[in-house]
Design a protein around this motif. Structure first.
Motif, PDB file in Angstrom:
ATOM      1  N   GLU A  46      -2.861   2.011  21.213  1.00 20.06           N
ATOM      2  CA  GLU A  46      -4.255   1.709  20.892  1.00 20.06           C
ATOM      3  C   GLU A  46      -4.372   0.877  19.624  1.00 20.06           C
ATOM      4  OE1 GLU A  46      -6.486   5.304  20.561  1.00 20.06           O
ATOM      5  OE2 GLU A  46      -5.914   6.062  22.532  1.00 20.06           O
ATOM      6  N   PHE A  47      -3.548   1.219  18.615  1.00 19.23           N
ATOM      7  CA  PHE A  47      -3.673   0.574  17.308  1.00 19.23           C
ATOM      8  C   PHE A  47      -2.409   0.845  16.506  1.00 19.23           C
ATOM      9  CE2 PHE A  47      -4.922   0.766  12.804  1.00 19.23           C
ATOM     10  CZ  PHE A  47      -5.518  -0.481  12.653  1.00 19.23           C
ATOM     11  N   MET A  48      -1.865  -0.168  15.865  1.00 17.74           N
ATOM     12  CA  MET A  48      -0.707  -0.009  15.000  1.00 17.74           C
ATOM     13  C   MET A  48      -1.198   0.212  13.578  1.00 17.74           C
ATOM     14  SD  MET A  48       2.590   0.183  14.856  1.00 17.74           S
ATOM     15  CE  MET A  48       3.108  -0.544  16.412  1.00 17.74           C
ATOM     16  N   ILE A  49      -0.958   1.401  13.043  1.00 14.99           N
ATOM     17  CA  ILE A  49      -1.456   1.691  11.709  1.00 14.99           C
ATOM     18  C   ILE A  49      -0.766   0.798  10.681  1.00 14.99           C
ATOM     19  CG2 ILE A  49      -2.094   4.066  12.247  1.00 14.99           C
ATOM     20  CD1 ILE A  49       0.414   4.999  10.817  1.00 14.99           C
ATOM     21  N   GLU A  50      -1.524   0.416   9.665  1.00 15.34           N
ATOM     22  CA  GLU A  50      -1.033  -0.484   8.625  1.00 15.34           C
ATOM     23  C   GLU A  50      -1.320   0.144   7.260  1.00 15.34           C
ATOM     24  OE1 GLU A  50      -2.915  -4.237   9.213  1.00 15.34           O
ATOM     25  OE2 GLU A  50      -1.867  -4.641  11.103  1.00 15.34           O
ATOM     26  N   PRO A  51      -0.392   0.903   6.725  1.00 15.36           N
ATOM     27  CA  PRO A  51      -0.627   1.554   5.431  1.00 15.36           C
ATOM     28  C   PRO A  51      -0.799   0.524   4.320  1.00 15.36           C
ATOM     29  CG  PRO A  51       1.677   1.779   6.090  1.00 15.36           C
ATOM     30  CD  PRO A  51       0.940   1.234   7.273  1.00 15.36           C
ATOM     31  N   TYR A  52      -1.573   0.928   3.316  1.00 15.49           N
ATOM     32  CA  TYR A  52      -1.749   0.084   2.141  1.00 15.49           C
ATOM     33  C   TYR A  52      -0.721   0.483   1.092  1.00 15.49           C
ATOM     34  CZ  TYR A  52      -3.586  -1.897  -2.137  1.00 15.49           C
ATOM     35  OH  TYR A  52      -3.706  -2.576  -3.321  1.00 15.49           O
ATOM     36  N   PHE A  53      -0.076  -0.514   0.490  1.00 11.70           N
ATOM     37  CA  PHE A  53       0.894  -0.285  -0.578  1.00 11.70           C
ATOM     38  C   PHE A  53       0.353  -0.877  -1.881  1.00 11.70           C
ATOM     39  CE2 PHE A  53       3.401  -0.200   3.273  1.00 11.70           C
ATOM     40  CZ  PHE A  53       4.321   0.822   3.050  1.00 11.70           C
ATOM     41  N   SER A  54       0.409  -0.096  -2.944  1.00  4.34           N
ATOM     42  CA  SER A  54       0.025  -0.607  -4.253  1.00  4.34           C
ATOM     43  C   SER A  54       1.148  -1.474  -4.813  1.00  4.34           C
ATOM     44  CB  SER A  54      -0.246   0.555  -5.219  1.00  4.34           C
ATOM     45  OG  SER A  54       0.980   1.150  -5.635  1.00  4.34           O
ATOM     46  N   PRO A  55       0.859  -2.265  -5.829  1.00  7.49           N
ATOM     47  CA  PRO A  55       1.949  -2.921  -6.558  1.00  7.49           C
ATOM     48  C   PRO A  55       2.866  -1.876  -7.191  1.00  7.49           C
ATOM     49  CG  PRO A  55      -0.176  -3.899  -7.124  1.00  7.49           C
ATOM     50  CD  PRO A  55      -0.471  -2.652  -6.346  1.00  7.49           C
ATOM     51  N   VAL A  56       4.087  -2.279  -7.521  1.00 13.19           N
ATOM     52  CA  VAL A  56       5.017  -1.378  -8.201  1.00 13.19           C
ATOM     53  C   VAL A  56       4.496  -1.085  -9.607  1.00 13.19           C
ATOM     54  CG1 VAL A  56       7.359  -1.116  -9.105  1.00 13.19           C
ATOM     55  CG2 VAL A  56       6.988  -2.193  -6.874  1.00 13.19           C
ATOM     56  N   ILE A  57       4.536   0.186  -9.988  1.00 17.82           N
ATOM     57  CA  ILE A  57       4.053   0.625 -11.298  1.00 17.82           C
ATOM     58  C   ILE A  57       5.248   1.048 -12.150  1.00 17.82           C
ATOM     59  CG2 ILE A  57       2.647   2.356 -12.501  1.00 17.82           C
ATOM     60  CD1 ILE A  57       1.282   2.517  -9.530  1.00 17.82           C
ATOM     61  N   ASP A  58       5.384   0.472 -13.331  1.00 23.54           N
ATOM     62  CA  ASP A  58       6.392   0.899 -14.297  1.00 23.54           C
ATOM     63  C   ASP A  58       5.811   2.062 -15.099  1.00 23.54           C
ATOM     64  OD1 ASP A  58       8.380  -1.070 -13.654  1.00 23.54           O
ATOM     65  OD2 ASP A  58       7.172  -2.562 -14.731  1.00 23.54           O
ATOM     66  N   LEU A  59       6.447   3.223 -14.987  1.00 19.89           N
ATOM     67  CA  LEU A  59       5.904   4.430 -15.598  1.00 19.89           C
ATOM     68  C   LEU A  59       5.946   4.357 -17.120  1.00 19.89           C
ATOM     69  CD1 LEU A  59       7.533   7.173 -13.330  1.00 19.89           C
ATOM     70  CD2 LEU A  59       5.351   5.973 -13.019  1.00 19.89           C
ATOM     71  N   GLN A  60       4.936   4.956 -17.742  1.00 20.43           N
ATOM     72  CA  GLN A  60       4.859   5.074 -19.190  1.00 20.43           C
ATOM     73  C   GLN A  60       4.574   6.522 -19.560  1.00 20.43           C
ATOM     74  OE1 GLN A  60       1.965   2.393 -20.869  1.00 20.43           O
ATOM     75  NE2 GLN A  60       2.765   0.596 -19.804  1.00 20.43           N
ATOM     76  N   PRO A  61       5.119   7.001 -20.675  1.00 14.49           N
ATOM     77  CA  PRO A  61       4.786   8.367 -21.113  1.00 14.49           C
ATOM     78  C   PRO A  61       3.283   8.529 -21.246  1.00 14.49           C
ATOM     79  CG  PRO A  61       6.569   7.469 -22.432  1.00 14.49           C
ATOM     80  CD  PRO A  61       6.057   6.332 -21.594  1.00 14.49           C
ATOM     81  N   GLY A  62       2.767   9.633 -20.732  1.00 15.84           N
ATOM     82  CA  GLY A  62       1.336   9.890 -20.777  1.00 15.84           C
ATOM     83  C   GLY A  62       0.588   9.476 -19.526  1.00 15.84           C
ATOM     84  N   ASP A  63       1.238   8.723 -18.644  1.00 12.02           N
ATOM     85  CA  ASP A  63       0.601   8.374 -17.370  1.00 12.02           C
ATOM     86  C   ASP A  63       0.257   9.641 -16.595  1.00 12.02           C
ATOM     87  OD1 ASP A  63       0.769   5.653 -17.797  1.00 12.02           O
ATOM     88  OD2 ASP A  63       2.432   5.314 -16.410  1.00 12.02           O
ATOM     89  N   VAL A  64      -0.906   9.633 -15.954  1.00 12.57           N
ATOM     90  CA  VAL A  64      -1.330  10.750 -15.102  1.00 12.57           C
ATOM     91  C   VAL A  64      -1.666  10.198 -13.721  1.00 12.57           C
ATOM     92  CG1 VAL A  64      -3.000  12.606 -14.740  1.00 12.57           C
ATOM     93  CG2 VAL A  64      -2.273  12.022 -17.067  1.00 12.57           C
ATOM     94  N   PHE A  65      -1.036  10.753 -12.694  1.00 10.44           N
ATOM     95  CA  PHE A  65      -1.356  10.400 -11.311  1.00 10.44           C
ATOM     96  C   PHE A  65      -2.111  11.565 -10.680  1.00 10.44           C
ATOM     97  CE2 PHE A  65       2.367   7.828 -12.225  1.00 10.44           C
ATOM     98  CZ  PHE A  65       2.050   6.603 -11.654  1.00 10.44           C
TER      99      PHE A  65
END
Length: 291
Positions: free
Chosen positions: A184-203
Protein backbone atom coordinates in the motif's frame (compact mmCIF):
# COMPACT_ATOMS: atom_id res chain seq x y z
CA UNK A 1 36.54 14.70 26.06
CA UNK A 2 34.91 11.62 27.56
CA UNK A 3 31.13 11.56 27.82
CA UNK A 4 28.46 9.32 29.22
CA UNK A 5 24.69 9.49 29.01
CA UNK A 6 22.24 9.27 31.90
CA UNK A 7 18.77 8.07 30.91
CA UNK A 8 15.32 7.74 32.46
CA UNK A 9 12.00 6.60 31.00
CA UNK A 10 8.55 6.86 32.56
CA UNK A 11 5.25 5.72 31.03
CA UNK A 12 1.81 6.25 32.56
CA UNK A 13 -1.67 5.19 31.44
CA UNK A 14 -3.01 8.72 31.94
CA UNK A 15 -6.26 9.80 33.56
CA UNK A 16 -8.77 8.75 30.88
CA UNK A 17 -7.64 5.55 29.16
CA UNK A 18 -7.97 2.15 30.83
CA UNK A 19 -4.90 0.61 29.18
CA UNK A 20 -1.45 1.88 28.24
CA UNK A 21 -0.56 1.39 24.54
CA UNK A 22 2.78 3.25 24.82
CA UNK A 23 6.15 1.59 25.10
CA UNK A 24 9.83 2.57 25.08
CA UNK A 25 13.30 1.10 24.88
CA UNK A 26 16.07 2.45 27.10
CA UNK A 27 19.43 0.68 27.01
CA UNK A 28 17.76 -2.71 26.61
CA UNK A 29 14.86 -2.04 29.00
CA UNK A 30 11.23 -1.80 27.88
CA UNK A 31 7.69 -2.45 29.11
CA UNK A 32 7.60 -6.20 28.58
CA UNK A 33 4.49 -6.78 30.70
CA UNK A 34 1.83 -4.73 28.94
CA UNK A 35 -0.64 -5.37 31.77
CA UNK A 36 1.44 -2.95 33.86
CA UNK A 37 0.18 0.56 33.15
CA UNK A 38 2.97 2.44 34.95
CA UNK A 39 6.65 1.67 34.51
CA UNK A 40 9.91 3.49 35.24
CA UNK A 41 13.47 2.64 34.19
CA UNK A 42 16.89 4.27 34.34
CA UNK A 43 20.26 3.49 32.82
CA UNK A 44 23.67 4.83 31.86
CA UNK A 45 25.56 4.55 28.56
CA UNK A 46 29.32 5.10 28.53
CA UNK A 47 30.70 5.94 25.09
CA UNK A 48 28.99 3.18 23.16
CA UNK A 49 26.27 2.53 20.62
CA UNK A 50 22.59 2.43 21.54
CA UNK A 51 19.13 2.83 20.04
CA UNK A 52 16.55 4.33 22.41
CA UNK A 53 12.97 5.05 21.47
CA UNK A 54 9.35 5.81 22.30
CA UNK A 55 6.46 4.01 20.57
CA UNK A 56 2.76 4.86 20.67
CA UNK A 57 0.50 1.93 19.82
CA UNK A 58 -2.76 2.19 17.89
CA UNK A 59 -5.59 -0.27 17.56
CA UNK A 60 -7.23 -0.43 20.96
CA UNK A 61 -6.77 -2.80 23.85
CA UNK A 62 -4.18 -5.54 23.26
CA UNK A 63 -3.65 -4.64 19.58
CA UNK A 64 -2.01 -1.25 20.19
CA UNK A 65 -0.02 -2.62 23.09
CA UNK A 66 1.22 -5.53 20.97
CA UNK A 67 2.27 -3.20 18.14
CA UNK A 68 4.24 -0.85 20.40
CA UNK A 69 5.89 -3.81 22.16
CA UNK A 70 7.02 -5.26 18.82
CA UNK A 71 8.41 -1.86 17.87
CA UNK A 72 10.21 -1.48 21.20
CA UNK A 73 12.20 -4.67 20.55
CA UNK A 74 12.88 -4.07 16.85
CA UNK A 75 15.56 -1.37 16.95
CA UNK A 76 19.23 -2.14 17.57
CA UNK A 77 22.39 -0.03 17.75
CA UNK A 78 24.32 0.73 14.59
CA UNK A 79 27.11 3.00 13.38
CA UNK A 80 25.98 6.39 12.12
CA UNK A 81 27.99 6.03 8.91
CA UNK A 82 25.33 3.56 7.77
CA UNK A 83 22.40 5.07 9.63
CA UNK A 84 20.10 5.83 6.69
CA UNK A 85 20.35 2.35 5.21
CA UNK A 86 20.22 0.53 8.54
CA UNK A 87 17.59 2.80 10.08
CA UNK A 88 15.38 2.31 7.02
CA UNK A 89 15.92 -1.45 7.21
CA UNK A 90 14.97 -1.57 10.89
CA UNK A 91 11.85 0.54 10.30
CA UNK A 92 10.84 -1.76 7.43
CA UNK A 93 11.49 -4.85 9.54
CA UNK A 94 9.35 -3.50 12.40
CA UNK A 95 6.61 -2.58 9.94
CA UNK A 96 6.63 -6.03 8.33
CA UNK A 97 6.46 -7.77 11.72
CA UNK A 98 3.41 -5.74 12.71
CA UNK A 99 1.78 -6.39 9.32
CA UNK A 100 2.35 -10.14 9.68
CA UNK A 101 0.66 -10.01 13.08
CA UNK A 102 -2.31 -8.13 11.59
CA UNK A 103 -2.72 -10.70 8.81
CA UNK A 104 -2.44 -13.62 11.20
CA UNK A 105 -4.96 -12.27 13.75
CA UNK A 106 -7.24 -10.42 11.32
CA UNK A 107 -6.96 -7.13 13.18
CA UNK A 108 -5.82 -3.56 12.53
CA UNK A 109 -3.03 -2.09 14.62
CA UNK A 110 0.01 0.09 14.33
CA UNK A 111 2.54 2.21 16.19
CA UNK A 112 4.54 5.37 15.88
CA UNK A 113 8.31 5.19 16.32
CA UNK A 114 10.68 7.90 17.52
CA UNK A 115 14.21 6.49 17.79
CA UNK A 116 17.50 8.13 18.74
CA UNK A 117 20.62 6.32 17.55
CA UNK A 118 23.71 7.00 19.67
CA UNK A 119 27.23 6.22 18.44
CA UNK A 120 30.06 7.40 20.64
CA UNK A 121 29.76 11.18 20.82
CA UNK A 122 27.26 11.53 17.97
CA UNK A 123 23.51 10.98 17.59
CA UNK A 124 20.80 10.88 14.90
CA UNK A 125 17.02 11.01 15.35
CA UNK A 126 14.80 8.81 13.17
CA UNK A 127 11.00 8.73 13.25
CA UNK A 128 7.70 7.80 11.64
CA UNK A 129 4.43 9.13 13.03
CA UNK A 130 4.01 11.90 15.59
CA UNK A 131 5.97 10.71 18.62
CA UNK A 132 8.66 13.34 18.96
CA UNK A 133 12.35 13.74 19.68
CA UNK A 134 13.68 17.03 21.05
CA UNK A 135 17.14 18.37 21.85
CA UNK A 136 17.63 21.04 24.47
CA UNK A 137 21.05 22.69 24.29
CA UNK A 138 21.97 25.64 26.50
CA UNK A 139 18.35 25.82 27.67
CA UNK A 140 16.99 26.20 24.13
CA UNK A 141 14.61 23.46 22.92
CA UNK A 142 14.24 22.37 19.30
CA UNK A 143 12.39 19.50 17.70
CA UNK A 144 14.58 17.01 15.84
CA UNK A 145 11.77 14.78 14.55
CA UNK A 146 9.08 15.63 12.00
CA UNK A 147 5.37 14.99 12.68
CA UNK A 148 3.93 12.75 9.97
CA UNK A 149 0.41 14.16 10.29
CA UNK A 150 -2.21 15.90 8.17
CA UNK A 151 -1.88 18.97 10.39
CA UNK A 152 1.80 19.36 9.53
CA UNK A 153 0.99 19.03 5.84
CA UNK A 154 -1.60 21.80 6.17
CA UNK A 155 0.95 24.03 7.90
CA UNK A 156 3.39 23.44 5.04
CA UNK A 157 0.66 24.40 2.56
CA UNK A 158 -0.23 27.53 4.52
CA UNK A 159 -3.73 26.29 5.35
CA UNK A 160 -3.11 26.27 9.11
CA UNK A 161 -0.80 28.23 11.38
CA UNK A 162 1.37 26.19 13.80
CA UNK A 163 -0.93 27.26 16.67
CA UNK A 164 -4.04 26.25 14.73
CA UNK A 165 -2.42 22.92 13.89
CA UNK A 166 -1.77 22.31 17.58
CA UNK A 167 -5.54 22.57 18.27
CA UNK A 168 -6.72 20.83 15.09
CA UNK A 169 -8.00 17.25 15.20
CA UNK A 170 -5.99 16.66 12.01
CA UNK A 171 -2.88 16.50 14.19
CA UNK A 172 -3.95 12.96 15.10
CA UNK A 173 -4.44 11.83 11.49
CA UNK A 174 -1.10 10.26 10.62
CA UNK A 175 0.31 10.20 7.11
CA UNK A 176 2.58 7.29 7.99
CA UNK A 177 3.28 4.93 10.86
CA UNK A 178 4.33 1.33 11.49
CA UNK A 179 1.58 -1.07 10.45
CA UNK A 180 1.05 -0.01 6.82
CA UNK A 181 1.06 -2.89 4.34
CA UNK A 182 4.17 -2.64 2.13
CA UNK A 183 2.09 -3.04 -1.04
CA UNK A 184 0.00 0.00 0.00
CA UNK A 185 2.76 2.43 0.97
CA UNK A 186 6.51 2.32 1.57
CA UNK A 187 7.21 4.11 4.83
CA UNK A 188 9.88 6.80 4.66
CA UNK A 189 11.33 7.65 8.09
CA UNK A 190 12.70 11.11 8.71
CA UNK A 191 16.36 11.37 9.73
CA UNK A 192 17.79 14.39 11.51
CA UNK A 193 21.25 15.72 10.72
CA UNK A 194 24.07 14.15 12.74
CA UNK A 195 24.40 15.81 16.15
CA UNK A 196 27.79 16.14 17.88
CA UNK A 197 27.04 15.66 21.58
CA UNK A 198 28.00 18.30 24.13
CA UNK A 199 27.99 18.07 27.94
CA UNK A 200 24.65 19.31 29.22
CA UNK A 201 22.68 18.29 26.14
CA UNK A 202 19.21 16.97 27.00
CA UNK A 203 17.22 14.73 24.64
CA UNK A 204 13.51 14.09 25.14
CA UNK A 205 11.60 11.38 23.28
CA UNK A 206 7.88 11.33 24.01
CA UNK A 207 4.44 10.23 22.87
CA UNK A 208 1.74 12.71 21.87
CA UNK A 209 0.10 12.15 25.25
CA UNK A 210 2.80 14.51 26.51
CA UNK A 211 2.90 17.06 23.67
CA UNK A 212 -0.90 17.33 23.54
CA UNK A 213 -0.87 18.41 27.19
CA UNK A 214 2.27 20.59 27.25
CA UNK A 215 3.49 23.26 24.85
CA UNK A 216 7.10 23.34 23.69
CA UNK A 217 7.61 26.37 25.94
CA UNK A 218 6.38 24.43 28.99
CA UNK A 219 8.62 21.48 28.09
CA UNK A 220 11.62 23.79 27.72
CA UNK A 221 10.93 25.38 31.11
CA UNK A 222 10.70 22.01 32.89
CA UNK A 223 13.84 20.61 31.29
CA UNK A 224 15.70 23.82 32.18
CA UNK A 225 14.72 23.69 35.84
CA UNK A 226 15.91 20.18 36.70
CA UNK A 227 19.37 18.62 36.66
CA UNK A 228 18.74 14.88 36.48
CA UNK A 229 17.00 12.79 33.83
CA UNK A 230 14.70 11.00 36.28
CA UNK A 231 13.45 14.31 37.73
CA UNK A 232 12.79 15.68 34.25
CA UNK A 233 10.81 12.59 33.20
CA UNK A 234 8.86 12.60 36.47
CA UNK A 235 7.86 16.26 36.29
CA UNK A 236 6.98 16.16 32.58
CA UNK A 237 4.60 13.23 33.09
CA UNK A 238 3.21 14.70 36.31
CA UNK A 239 2.36 18.02 34.67
CA UNK A 240 0.80 16.25 31.67
CA UNK A 241 -1.43 14.37 34.10
CA UNK A 242 -2.29 17.56 35.93
CA UNK A 243 -3.27 19.17 32.61
CA UNK A 244 -5.75 16.38 31.97
CA UNK A 245 -3.78 13.26 31.04
CA UNK A 246 -6.19 12.56 28.17
CA UNK A 247 -3.93 9.92 26.62
CA UNK A 248 -1.16 7.57 27.66
CA UNK A 249 1.95 9.61 28.54
CA UNK A 250 5.55 8.52 27.99
CA UNK A 251 8.74 10.55 28.46
CA UNK A 252 12.26 9.26 27.88
CA UNK A 253 15.00 11.71 28.85
CA UNK A 254 18.74 11.52 28.19
CA UNK A 255 21.30 13.88 29.73
CA UNK A 256 24.84 14.05 28.35
CA UNK A 257 27.46 14.17 31.11
CA UNK A 258 31.22 14.68 31.26
CA UNK A 259 33.20 11.63 32.32
CA UNK A 260 34.00 13.05 35.76
CA UNK A 261 30.33 13.04 36.68
CA UNK A 262 29.88 10.69 39.64
CA UNK A 263 27.36 8.08 38.47
CA UNK A 264 27.71 5.79 41.47
CA UNK A 265 27.28 8.64 43.91
CA UNK A 266 24.15 9.76 42.04
CA UNK A 267 22.74 6.22 42.12
CA UNK A 268 23.35 5.98 45.87
CA UNK A 269 21.62 9.31 46.49
CA UNK A 270 18.72 8.33 44.25
CA UNK A 271 18.14 5.09 46.13
CA UNK A 272 18.23 6.65 49.59
CA UNK A 273 15.04 7.04 51.55
CA UNK A 274 11.96 4.94 52.19
CA UNK A 275 10.97 2.81 49.22
CA UNK A 276 13.62 4.11 46.82
CA UNK A 277 13.23 6.68 44.07
CA UNK A 278 10.33 4.90 42.36
CA UNK A 279 8.16 5.45 45.41
CA UNK A 280 9.15 9.12 45.33
CA UNK A 281 7.92 9.28 41.75
CA UNK A 282 4.66 7.55 42.62
CA UNK A 283 4.16 9.94 45.51
CA UNK A 284 4.88 12.92 43.25
CA UNK A 285 2.36 11.69 40.68
CA UNK A 286 -0.25 11.17 43.38
CA UNK A 287 0.33 14.70 44.63
CA UNK A 288 -0.31 16.17 41.18
CA UNK A 289 -3.43 14.10 40.68
CA UNK A 290 -4.89 15.11 44.01
CA UNK A 291 -3.93 18.77 43.54
Amino acid sequence: MGLHIEGAALTHVGRVRSNNEDNYCLFGKYRQNTDVNLQYDTGVLVLGQAAVGVFDGMGGEEAGEAASLMAATAFTPCGLNEIREEGQRQMQSANEEICRKMKKDGIRMGATASVLYLDGERAVSCNVGDSRCYLMRKKVLRQLSVDHSEARKMVELGILTPEEARRSMSRHRLTQHLGIMPDEFMIEPYFSPVIDLQPGDVFLLCSDGLTDMLSDEEIETILSQWEYAENMADVLVSVALRHGGKDNVTALVLVVREENYHVRQRAALRDQGKGGFLNCILSHLAGYLSG
